[in-house]
Design a protein around this motif. Structure first.
Motif, PDB file in Angstrom:
ATOM      1  N   ASN A 274       0.860  -1.183   0.000  1.00 61.19           N
ATOM      2  CA  ASN A 274       0.000   0.000   0.000  1.00 61.19           C
ATOM      3  C   ASN A 274       0.897   1.234   0.000  1.00 61.19           C
ATOM      4  O   ASN A 274       2.059   1.148   0.370  1.00 61.19           O
ATOM      5  CB  ASN A 274      -0.901  -0.019   1.235  1.00 61.19           C
ATOM      6  CG  ASN A 274      -1.924   1.087   1.224  1.00 61.19           C
ATOM      7  OD1 ASN A 274      -2.377   1.514   0.180  1.00 61.19           O
ATOM      8  ND2 ASN A 274      -2.306   1.556   2.396  1.00 61.19           N
ATOM      9  N   ASP A 275       0.379   2.363  -0.417  1.00 59.87           N
ATOM     10  CA  ASP A 275       1.163   3.602  -0.452  1.00 59.87           C
ATOM     11  C   ASP A 275       2.461   3.351  -1.218  1.00 59.87           C
ATOM     12  O   ASP A 275       3.555   3.546  -0.711  1.00 59.87           O
ATOM     13  CB  ASP A 275       1.456   4.091   0.963  1.00 59.87           C
ATOM     14  CG  ASP A 275       0.204   4.085   1.817  1.00 59.87           C
ATOM     15  OD1 ASP A 275      -0.836   4.513   1.306  1.00 59.87           O
ATOM     16  OD2 ASP A 275       0.251   3.645   2.975  1.00 59.87           O
TER      17      ASP A 275
ATOM     18  N   THR B  61       0.254   5.508   6.081  1.00 58.73           N
ATOM     19  CA  THR B  61       0.589   6.564   5.125  1.00 58.73           C
ATOM     20  C   THR B  61       0.945   7.898   5.763  1.00 58.73           C
ATOM     21  O   THR B  61       1.935   8.521   5.425  1.00 58.73           O
ATOM     22  CB  THR B  61      -0.604   6.813   4.183  1.00 58.73           C
ATOM     23  OG1 THR B  61      -1.039   5.576   3.669  1.00 58.73           O
ATOM     24  CG2 THR B  61      -0.209   7.738   3.068  1.00 58.73           C
ATOM     25  N   SER B  62       0.145   8.343   6.682  1.00 54.44           N
ATOM     26  CA  SER B  62       0.253   9.734   7.110  1.00 54.44           C
ATOM     27  C   SER B  62       1.038   9.942   8.394  1.00 54.44           C
ATOM     28  O   SER B  62       1.530  11.035   8.632  1.00 54.44           O
ATOM     29  CB  SER B  62      -1.148  10.335   7.276  1.00 54.44           C
ATOM     30  OG  SER B  62      -1.962   9.483   8.050  1.00 54.44           O
TER      31      SER B  62
ATOM     32  N   ASN C 242       5.619  -0.158   0.747  1.00 53.63           N
ATOM     33  CA  ASN C 242       6.514  -0.437  -0.370  1.00 53.63           C
ATOM     34  C   ASN C 242       7.271  -1.760  -0.239  1.00 53.63           C
ATOM     35  O   ASN C 242       8.113  -2.071  -1.063  1.00 53.63           O
ATOM     36  CB  ASN C 242       7.506   0.717  -0.519  1.00 53.63           C
ATOM     37  CG  ASN C 242       6.827   2.008  -0.930  1.00 53.63           C
ATOM     38  OD1 ASN C 242       6.533   2.230  -2.093  1.00 53.63           O
ATOM     39  ND2 ASN C 242       6.560   2.877   0.032  1.00 53.63           N
ATOM     40  N   LEU C 243       7.015  -2.515   0.793  1.00 50.49           N
ATOM     41  CA  LEU C 243       7.527  -3.869   1.040  1.00 50.49           C
ATOM     42  C   LEU C 243       8.996  -3.924   1.435  1.00 50.49           C
ATOM     43  O   LEU C 243       9.352  -4.574   2.412  1.00 50.49           O
ATOM     44  CB  LEU C 243       7.301  -4.789  -0.164  1.00 50.49           C
ATOM     45  CG  LEU C 243       5.873  -5.127  -0.559  1.00 50.49           C
ATOM     46  CD1 LEU C 243       5.880  -6.245  -1.604  1.00 50.49           C
ATOM     47  CD2 LEU C 243       5.008  -5.532   0.613  1.00 50.49           C
TER      48      LEU C 243
ATOM     49  N   ASN D 112      12.256   7.894  -5.802  1.00 52.62           N
ATOM     50  CA  ASN D 112      10.846   7.867  -6.184  1.00 52.62           C
ATOM     51  C   ASN D 112       9.907   8.300  -5.062  1.00 52.62           C
ATOM     52  O   ASN D 112       8.698   8.403  -5.269  1.00 52.62           O
ATOM     53  CB  ASN D 112      10.448   6.452  -6.630  1.00 52.62           C
ATOM     54  CG  ASN D 112      11.198   6.013  -7.867  1.00 52.62           C
ATOM     55  OD1 ASN D 112      11.362   6.781  -8.809  1.00 52.62           O
ATOM     56  ND2 ASN D 112      11.687   4.781  -7.867  1.00 52.62           N
ATOM     57  N   SER D 113      10.438   8.516  -3.870  1.00 50.37           N
ATOM     58  CA  SER D 113       9.568   8.786  -2.731  1.00 50.37           C
ATOM     59  C   SER D 113       8.811  10.100  -2.884  1.00 50.37           C
ATOM     60  O   SER D 113       9.392  11.140  -3.183  1.00 50.37           O
ATOM     61  CB  SER D 113      10.379   8.835  -1.435  1.00 50.37           C
ATOM     62  OG  SER D 113       9.547   9.169  -0.349  1.00 50.37           O
TER      63      SER D 113
END
Length: 698
Positions: free
Chosen positions: A182-183, A415-416, A454-455, A680-681
């Motif tokens: 996710n994210d 995420t936040s 992002n694993l 890429n972040s």
């Protein structure tokens, strides 16, 4: 060095074969089986190229070639003549006694047609896939994370397998075991670089005996072609993995795709209003998505729920939503029942598996008793860890012992405010969460999913969860971590490094004392909280608002103080500012000590072990030290700024320097295949945050 586990002495691996002029001469006992990898090793299987099992057979072929330098031939079972590796599916192949149990598998040696063979057998297709990867790991020595750590084996001429090889794995405790990327701000661009990046994370999941992927997209159609499953969904399914969707995309029908659906699929000029009064249109929207998945013959766990056009309660989108929580609960309950009825009608299968996810507002409504779920034995009541800090939420705490099928959604990241660049929750906290839930039902937990963004940052934690969900009762995090370190760093370093992992997680600032018994490190300050705190302090410094409680809640928070969870009294302080100073100073000291030990261990490693240690522990320790010292300096600058501008300027410069060092620590761990990973972040853009800090002194 990577070490090969002996699996409780069930087998022995001998590299004791000499190859001279094509003649195999073995110094081991005659009862053992020499697998002649030079030129004529054969994999016997009945699977075909269109089946998911064939992908695992190809992976086995690749593993053999990696380890031996020779390519194995793939032949049909009917061609068995010479010694080789026989891949059997108990449902399909009748050569051996069938295994019993969901995904059970067996790796052993026996004779077929009077020829000794290594048998990789599963009770079903996924069981056979797991048998293949069990053999690759335990006999060939290929670690499950081989692609993520750029592992390269020492080439071997041949492998001899003991006749005592007998690894039998019974069915898992938890039937459905899912990973949820996710994210994906770094993961998605990385996957687009090449085919291996795009696909091999799914192989990695299967190597850890994960069987489900939670995924979501804007819609199930691709290029507005009716009833065409998206490429990613088809890819996941092609690996033999179960599909399930996210809480904001029940039936994979997110209302974000509402307009695209009506214009692209239905070809209408006037898009119907997204309104409760248009329930027939909503049903038409759902029906299309159900039919798309059903026509693709995807193995599904059907998520049923009702949310907004995005990750919000439905009343944020539907203007005619009722105002009371009880009435809102009634709407959700009605919609869930309608979705279930549609799935049963379209699939014609009364045994389909359903899942309802009690996330955020649904968790609150469940805790108040405002949700009435269908009485369906195939429905998973999927509880979710609390938001921002991941422990059992109030609905779980209030839950009495039930006979319902329970599931759990645990966040390794968020995420936040959660972990993004550096793992923070840890496997002990994961274990505590699941052990808290397990006694709430008379049945074993049926479903588990871990959200790991992002694993890459969470691969050790993902491996821990996979291990626990397979063998829930016997799993213990301390034992798992020692085994993990033995496999990836070597037996001689396993104890020290496993202790370093524990010290790393304990170093995190805990801004609030625990209030729920039995949960490890209930409240921690993850890296995205540092990001929010830094940006929040920059704002008030520039505005010259010297409030000693400067950090404000995110918009839309339903629970007071949830964004940061800073309790000054728990940090020996009377306000946020002093709490931050005290907390980050203590955490920085702890991380500094770990950095020193990590540097020492790092210098004693080599190859993939060294790179992986740097990526998974040393780099994150340096990064978290930098975040703590950066925030400490910035908070001191804020505190001193009202009376000493020169000191404020100096402290801000130091905060910038520390954040630059944190960025450097991360960027230095971009080993293959992740050479440009952090560029890429977008969620936590370090360069952007550093530039923001620089504006304070302008």
């Amino acid at each position: 060095m990577f070490c090969k586990k002996d699996n409780q002495n069930l087998f022995r691996l001998f590299i004791s074969v000499l190859i001279t002029g094509g003649i195999i001469v073995s110094s081991i006992a005659k009862a053992d089986i020499v697998i002649p990898f030079k030129k004529n090793i054969t994999i016997y299987t009945s699977t075909t190229e269109t089946e998911p099992l064939y992908k695992a057979v190809l992976a086995l072929q690749r593993d053999i070639e990696k380890v031996t330098g020779s390519k194995a031939h793939i032949k049909d079972l009917s061609a068995i003549k010479e010694p080789g590796i026989v891949v059997l599916n108990s449902v399909k192949d009748k050569l051996q006694q069938a295994l019993i149990g969901w995904e059970a598998h067996h790796v052993y040696t026996t004779k077929i047609n009077d020829v000794e063979q290594v048998i990789l057998q599963g009770a079903d297709s996924r069981g056979t896939i797991y048998a293949i990867y069990e053999f690759s790991e335990k006999v060939l020595g290929v670690p499950p994370l081989w692609y993520f750590i750029n592992w390269k084996p020492s080439s071997q001429k041949a492998i001899t397998v003991s006749s005592a090889l007998d690894i039998k794995v019974n069915e898992p405790t938890v039937k459905y075991r899912a990973w949820f990327p996710n994210d994906m701000d770094m993961f998605s661009p990385w996957r687009r670089l090449n085919k291996d990046n795009k696909e091999l994370w799914l192989e990695t999941a299967l190597r850890h005996k994960i069987n489900t992927i939670e995924y979501y997209e804007q819609g199930t159609y691709s290029d507005k072609t009716a009833y065409k499953l998206s490429d990613n969904f088809r890819l996941i399914s092609s690996y033999g993995l179960v599909l399930t969707t996210h809480h904001h995309s029940p039936l994979n029908a997110t209302f974000r795709a509402w307009e695209d659906f009506w214009k692209g699929i239905k070809k209408v000029e006037l898009v119907p209003e997204l309104s409760l009064k248009n329930e027939d249109k909503i049903e038409e929207f759902w029906r299309y998505h159900i039919e798309t998945l059903h026509r693709a013959n995807a193995e599904m766990i059907w998520v049923i729920g009702f949310r907004a056009a995005g990750d919000h309660p439905f009343w944020k989108t539907f203007k005619d939503a009722p105002g009371s929580m009880k009435e809102r609960g009634a709407v959700i309950s009605r919609m869930i029942k309608k979705q279930r009825d549609l799935v049963l009608e379209i699939t014609g299968n009364p045994e389909v598996q359903f899942r309802s996810i009690f996330y955020n507002e649904l968790s609150d409504l469940m805790a108040e008793g405002y949700i009435d779920l269908p009485n369906d034995p195939n429905l998973i009541w999927n509880y979710v860890a609390s938001r921002r800090d991941h422990f059992p939420n109030l609905d779980v705490q209030k839950l009495n012992t039930t006979g319902n099928n329970l599931g759990y959604y645990f966040n390794y990241q968020f995420t936040s405010t959660g972990s993004h660049f550096a793992a923070g929750e840890g496997p002990w906290k994961m274990e505590d969460n699941y052990r808290y839930l397990a006694p709430k039902s008379t049945k074993p937990i049926l479903f588990s999913v871990v959200n790991a963004g992002n694993l890459r940052e969470f691969v050790m934690e993902l491996a821990a969860n996979a291990k626990m969900m397979w063998d829930f009762n016997d799993y213990r995090t301390d034992a798992f971590l020692t085994d993990f370190c033995r496999q990836y760093y070597g037996a001689d370093k396993a104890d020290r490094i496993s202790q370093l992992y524990r010290s790393y997680y304990m170093a995190y600032w805990q801004p609030r004392k625990a209030d729920l018994q039995g949960i490890d490190r209930q409240y921690i300050f993850q890296d995205l909280r540092y990001w929010r705190a830094i940006e929040g302090l920059v704002k008030v410094i520039k505005e010259k608002k010297y409030d000693l409680n400067p950090l404000k809640e995110m918009g839309g928070e339903q629970i007071q103080n949830r964004t940061y969870q800073i309790v000054p009294a728990d940090n020996g302080a009377e306000n946020q500012v002093d709490a931050i100073i005290n907390g980050t100073a203590k955490a920085a000291d702890a991380f500094k000590k770990i950095m020193g030990e990590c540097d020492e261990v790092y210098n004693g490693l080599n190859g993939a072990s060294k790179d992986f240690f740097d990526t998974n522990l040393r780099g994150p320790a340096h990064f978290m030290y930098g975040l703590n010292t950066s925030l400490w300096n910035l908070t001191k600058a804020f505190k001193e700024g009202s009376t000493d501008k020169g000191k404020q300027t100096s402290l801000v410069k130091q905060a910038i320097h520390e954040l630059e060092q944190a960025q450097k620590a991360l960027y230095s761990t971009q080993y293959p295949p992740f050479e440009s990973w952090y560029s890429n972040s977008t969620i936590f853009n370090l360069s952007k945050t550093i530039n923001l800090l620089k504006t304070v002194n302008q």
